[in-house]
Motif scaffolding. Structure first.
Motif, PDB file in Angstrom:
ATOM      1  N   ARG A  95     -35.287  10.294 -29.448  1.00  0.00           N
ATOM      2  CA  ARG A  95     -34.878   9.710 -28.284  1.00  0.00           C
ATOM      3  C   ARG A  95     -34.643   8.223 -28.195  1.00  0.00           C
ATOM      4  O   ARG A  95     -33.787   7.613 -27.562  1.00  0.00           O
ATOM      5  CB  ARG A  95     -35.939  10.172 -27.373  1.00  0.00           C
ATOM      6  CG  ARG A  95     -35.937   9.614 -26.022  1.00  0.00           C
ATOM      7  CD  ARG A  95     -34.586   9.528 -25.214  1.00  0.00           C
ATOM      8  NE  ARG A  95     -34.374  10.868 -24.526  1.00  0.00           N
ATOM      9  CZ  ARG A  95     -34.752  11.147 -23.132  1.00  0.00           C
ATOM     10  NH1 ARG A  95     -35.269  10.223 -22.528  1.00  0.00           N
ATOM     11  NH2 ARG A  95     -34.367  12.134 -22.631  1.00  0.00           N
ATOM     12  N   ASP A 108     -30.763  17.984 -26.991  1.00  0.00           N
ATOM     13  CA  ASP A 108     -32.196  17.919 -26.818  1.00  0.00           C
ATOM     14  C   ASP A 108     -32.730  19.141 -25.820  1.00  0.00           C
ATOM     15  O   ASP A 108     -31.895  19.996 -25.434  1.00  0.00           O
ATOM     16  CB  ASP A 108     -32.610  16.644 -26.182  1.00  0.00           C
ATOM     17  CG  ASP A 108     -33.990  15.959 -26.663  1.00  0.00           C
ATOM     18  OD1 ASP A 108     -34.895  17.010 -27.042  1.00  0.00           O
ATOM     19  OD2 ASP A 108     -34.175  14.871 -26.679  1.00  0.00           O
ATOM     20  N   THR A 110     -34.982  20.641 -22.603  1.00  0.00           N
ATOM     21  CA  THR A 110     -35.211  20.247 -21.332  1.00  0.00           C
ATOM     22  C   THR A 110     -36.992  20.049 -21.180  1.00  0.00           C
ATOM     23  O   THR A 110     -37.483  19.274 -20.665  1.00  0.00           O
ATOM     24  CB  THR A 110     -35.011  21.268 -20.134  1.00  0.00           C
ATOM     25  OG1 THR A 110     -35.442  22.448 -20.565  1.00  0.00           O
ATOM     26  CG2 THR A 110     -33.393  21.143 -20.018  1.00  0.00           C
ATOM     27  N   SER A 113     -38.176  16.706 -22.826  1.00  0.00           N
ATOM     28  CA  SER A 113     -37.970  15.497 -22.063  1.00  0.00           C
ATOM     29  C   SER A 113     -39.042  15.550 -20.793  1.00  0.00           C
ATOM     30  O   SER A 113     -39.500  14.735 -20.381  1.00  0.00           O
ATOM     31  CB  SER A 113     -36.627  15.500 -21.606  1.00  0.00           C
ATOM     32  OG  SER A 113     -36.346  14.302 -20.715  1.00  0.00           O
ATOM     33  N   TRP A 114     -39.119  16.926 -20.149  1.00  0.00           N
ATOM     34  CA  TRP A 114     -39.977  16.930 -19.224  1.00  0.00           C
ATOM     35  C   TRP A 114     -41.585  16.444 -19.487  1.00  0.00           C
ATOM     36  O   TRP A 114     -42.084  15.818 -18.737  1.00  0.00           O
ATOM     37  CB  TRP A 114     -39.969  18.187 -18.510  1.00  0.00           C
ATOM     38  CG  TRP A 114     -40.722  18.378 -17.315  1.00  0.00           C
ATOM     39  CD1 TRP A 114     -41.845  19.258 -17.063  1.00  0.00           C
ATOM     40  CD2 TRP A 114     -40.558  17.831 -16.028  1.00  0.00           C
ATOM     41  NE1 TRP A 114     -42.388  19.019 -15.827  1.00  0.00           N
ATOM     42  CE2 TRP A 114     -41.524  18.504 -15.142  1.00  0.00           C
ATOM     43  CE3 TRP A 114     -39.688  16.727 -15.669  1.00  0.00           C
ATOM     44  CZ2 TRP A 114     -41.510  18.061 -13.709  1.00  0.00           C
ATOM     45  CZ3 TRP A 114     -39.510  16.711 -14.304  1.00  0.00           C
ATOM     46  CH2 TRP A 114     -40.561  17.152 -13.105  1.00  0.00           C
ATOM     47  N   TYR A 117     -41.270  13.017 -23.206  1.00  0.00           N
ATOM     48  CA  TYR A 117     -40.594  11.725 -22.683  1.00  0.00           C
ATOM     49  C   TYR A 117     -41.037  11.211 -21.388  1.00  0.00           C
ATOM     50  O   TYR A 117     -40.984  10.012 -21.094  1.00  0.00           O
ATOM     51  CB  TYR A 117     -39.015  11.948 -22.997  1.00  0.00           C
ATOM     52  CG  TYR A 117     -38.402  12.513 -23.974  1.00  0.00           C
ATOM     53  CD1 TYR A 117     -39.088  12.253 -25.324  1.00  0.00           C
ATOM     54  CD2 TYR A 117     -37.311  13.110 -24.155  1.00  0.00           C
ATOM     55  CE1 TYR A 117     -38.521  12.790 -26.437  1.00  0.00           C
ATOM     56  CE2 TYR A 117     -36.635  13.717 -25.168  1.00  0.00           C
ATOM     57  CZ  TYR A 117     -37.527  13.601 -26.489  1.00  0.00           C
ATOM     58  OH  TYR A 117     -36.747  14.091 -27.521  1.00  0.00           O
ATOM     59  N   ASN A 118     -41.117  12.120 -20.261  1.00  0.00           N
ATOM     60  CA  ASN A 118     -41.402  11.639 -19.205  1.00  0.00           C
ATOM     61  C   ASN A 118     -42.776  11.985 -18.673  1.00  0.00           C
ATOM     62  O   ASN A 118     -43.161  11.511 -17.639  1.00  0.00           O
ATOM     63  CB  ASN A 118     -40.495  12.330 -18.180  1.00  0.00           C
ATOM     64  CG  ASN A 118     -38.933  11.908 -18.265  1.00  0.00           C
ATOM     65  OD1 ASN A 118     -38.550  10.888 -17.923  1.00  0.00           O
ATOM     66  ND2 ASN A 118     -38.156  12.564 -18.833  1.00  0.00           N
ATOM     67  N   VAL A 134     -35.472  17.355 -14.833  1.00  0.00           N
ATOM     68  CA  VAL A 134     -35.407  16.503 -15.911  1.00  0.00           C
ATOM     69  C   VAL A 134     -33.884  15.481 -15.761  1.00  0.00           C
ATOM     70  O   VAL A 134     -34.044  14.518 -16.222  1.00  0.00           O
ATOM     71  CB  VAL A 134     -35.118  17.601 -17.266  1.00  0.00           C
ATOM     72  CG1 VAL A 134     -34.798  16.640 -18.266  1.00  0.00           C
ATOM     73  CG2 VAL A 134     -36.671  17.845 -17.551  1.00  0.00           C
ATOM     74  N   ASP A 138     -34.551  11.674 -15.975  1.00  0.00           N
ATOM     75  CA  ASP A 138     -33.998  10.999 -17.077  1.00  0.00           C
ATOM     76  C   ASP A 138     -33.080   9.896 -16.685  1.00  0.00           C
ATOM     77  O   ASP A 138     -32.950   8.668 -17.186  1.00  0.00           O
ATOM     78  CB  ASP A 138     -33.662  11.963 -18.081  1.00  0.00           C
ATOM     79  CG  ASP A 138     -34.301  12.127 -19.411  1.00  0.00           C
ATOM     80  OD1 ASP A 138     -35.226  11.198 -19.549  1.00  0.00           O
ATOM     81  OD2 ASP A 138     -34.250  13.090 -20.286  1.00  0.00           O
ATOM     82  N   ASN A 142     -34.437   6.265 -17.421  1.00  0.00           N
ATOM     83  CA  ASN A 142     -34.235   6.181 -18.745  1.00  0.00           C
ATOM     84  C   ASN A 142     -32.831   5.966 -19.095  1.00  0.00           C
ATOM     85  O   ASN A 142     -32.395   5.393 -20.143  1.00  0.00           O
ATOM     86  CB  ASN A 142     -34.570   7.266 -19.538  1.00  0.00           C
ATOM     87  CG  ASN A 142     -35.949   7.715 -19.723  1.00  0.00           C
ATOM     88  OD1 ASN A 142     -37.081   6.560 -19.659  1.00  0.00           O
ATOM     89  ND2 ASN A 142     -36.361   8.912 -19.272  1.00  0.00           N
ATOM     90  N   TRP A 146     -27.654  13.860 -19.083  1.00  0.00           N
ATOM     91  CA  TRP A 146     -27.577  15.376 -19.608  1.00  0.00           C
ATOM     92  C   TRP A 146     -26.233  15.897 -19.122  1.00  0.00           C
ATOM     93  O   TRP A 146     -25.775  15.722 -18.105  1.00  0.00           O
ATOM     94  CB  TRP A 146     -28.730  16.180 -19.166  1.00  0.00           C
ATOM     95  CG  TRP A 146     -30.064  15.888 -19.717  1.00  0.00           C
ATOM     96  CD1 TRP A 146     -30.920  15.020 -19.234  1.00  0.00           C
ATOM     97  CD2 TRP A 146     -30.842  16.813 -20.475  1.00  0.00           C
ATOM     98  NE1 TRP A 146     -31.961  14.929 -20.126  1.00  0.00           N
ATOM     99  CE2 TRP A 146     -31.888  16.170 -20.804  1.00  0.00           C
ATOM    100  CE3 TRP A 146     -30.428  17.710 -21.422  1.00  0.00           C
ATOM    101  CZ2 TRP A 146     -32.955  16.519 -21.783  1.00  0.00           C
ATOM    102  CZ3 TRP A 146     -31.422  18.351 -22.203  1.00  0.00           C
ATOM    103  CH2 TRP A 146     -32.531  17.835 -22.421  1.00  0.00           C
ATOM    104  N   THR A 271     -27.403  15.212 -24.713  1.00  0.00           N
ATOM    105  CA  THR A 271     -28.013  14.033 -24.088  1.00  0.00           C
ATOM    106  C   THR A 271     -27.182  12.901 -24.632  1.00  0.00           C
ATOM    107  O   THR A 271     -26.766  12.765 -25.752  1.00  0.00           O
ATOM    108  CB  THR A 271     -29.169  13.910 -24.140  1.00  0.00           C
ATOM    109  OG1 THR A 271     -29.576  13.633 -25.690  1.00  0.00           O
ATOM    110  CG2 THR A 271     -29.916  14.895 -23.639  1.00  0.00           C
TER     111      THR A 271
END
Length: 332
Positions: A95, A108, A110, A113-114, A117-118, A134, A138, A142, A146, A271
């Motif tokens: 990422r 990637d 979901t 990321s949820w 990453y987040n 997500v 994102d 960020n 998506w 992504t």
């Protein structure tokens, strides 16, 4: 504008990890061209992408490497100059490579990321709602966009046991694990990989949600690929698996039901950076037909060709793209 280029990963997963995708203090090394040639099929050249260099990355497990090559062949058929950076070690590293511009495209998940990453703690059970949440976070947080979301693929985590353990211990679902931990502690052994052992949506969260604490001496940290065989031969009772992995069927493992719906939805999507997708919205049109035919069953078949049959992931990906008519293989 040309997108930044990166290095093609070696085709063999083990050797790639050893050759050092990451250079200490220097980030990712520079890339090389797509490993196999393709010609346009149903994916036709897009004038706006002609001569544009796009670097495709993937994480370092079989499904990701196969998906990475699928993306490379799709973009090549679409007329882009594609660079290969396969097998980046770790989700966060991949990422970061995307956000920093070292790679431009990354399939990637979901749920990853949820949660990872987040930093959200509670998964959203509904796949569409999870994706929408997500995508919004994102983009706002960020600058990651998506596209070509695929609800037909949900490669979530799971625990599996071999058939003998399933019968002997009477386990069908994750809610059965606390009973085994309490009543048969010697058999409450677990095999997990390093990332899963530390992720919020991994082993710590499973223990909290299902109300058990594993004896640390009974938890083995193995490489992702070795967990399947270790579970099949009884080295561990409960093995962490990916639900689209072809080795589940090949080794006749039983996947335990996530009856409390702990694991998030892990639908796949493409992504990229928002500014890049705005500049080249044609990327969406290239990937949407591919996402439309990718399913869990298709990925199980593709993953098994690599992990069970020993085929090269680039060959597997190109053959599949040709089978579906997206590309043609020169000379065939």
């Amino acid at each position: 504008m040309k997108l930044r280029t990166s290095r093609r990963g070696a085709l063999k997963l083990a050797s790639l990890a050893m050759t050092g995708v990451l250079l200490s203090g220097c980030g990712l090394s520079s890339g090389s061209s797509v490993p196999l040639a393709v010609e346009p099929g149903s994916i036709q050249p897009v004038p706006e992408l002609e001569g544009v260099t796009i670097t495709v990355g993937s994480k370092n497990f079989t499904e990701q490497v196969v998906l990475g090559y699928i993306a490379q062949f799709a973009l090549s058929a679409g007329g882009a100059e594609v660079r290969d950076l396969s097998n980046i070690v770790g989700s966060s590293t991949a990422r970061n490579a995307l956000q920093s511009g070292q790679i431009d495209i990354l399939w990637d998940y979901t749920g990853t990321s949820w949660i990872s990453y987040n930093g959200n703690n509670d998964p959203i059970p509904d796949a569409r709602a999870q994706y929408e949440a997500v995508a919004k976070q994102d983009l706002e947080r960020n600058g990651v966009a998506w596209t070509a979301i695929d609800y037909n693929v949900d490669n979530t985590y799971a625990f599996a046991v071999n058939q003998d353990a399933a019968r002997r211990l009477g386990v069908e679902k994750l809610s059965d694990i606390p009973r085994v931990v309490a009543e048969r502690p010697d058999e409450a052994t677990f095999c997990v990989d390093t990332e899963f052992a530390n992720r919020n949506d991994g082993f710590p969260g499973v223990q909290q949600e299902y109300g058990f604490t594993a004896d640390k001496s009974k938890v083995k940290t193995l490489t992702e690929g070795s967990i399947y065989q270790a579970t099949a031969n009884g080295t561990c009772t409960f093995g962490e698996v990916f639900t689209t992995d072809g080795r589940i069927k090949a080794l006749d493992l039983k996947v335990l039901d996530d009856d409390k719906l702990f694991f998030p939805r892990y639908n796949i999507g493409v992504t990229t950076r928002d500014e890049l997708l705005e500049r080249y919205p044609q990327i969406t049109a290239i990937f949407e037909p591919v996402s439309a035919v990718l399913t869990n069953e298709e990925l199980v078949r593709l993953n098994a060709q690599v992990d069970v049959d020993g085929r090269d992931p680039a060959d597997v990906a190109r053959d599949w793209m040709a089978e579906k008519g997206f590309v043609k293989i020169p000379g065939r």
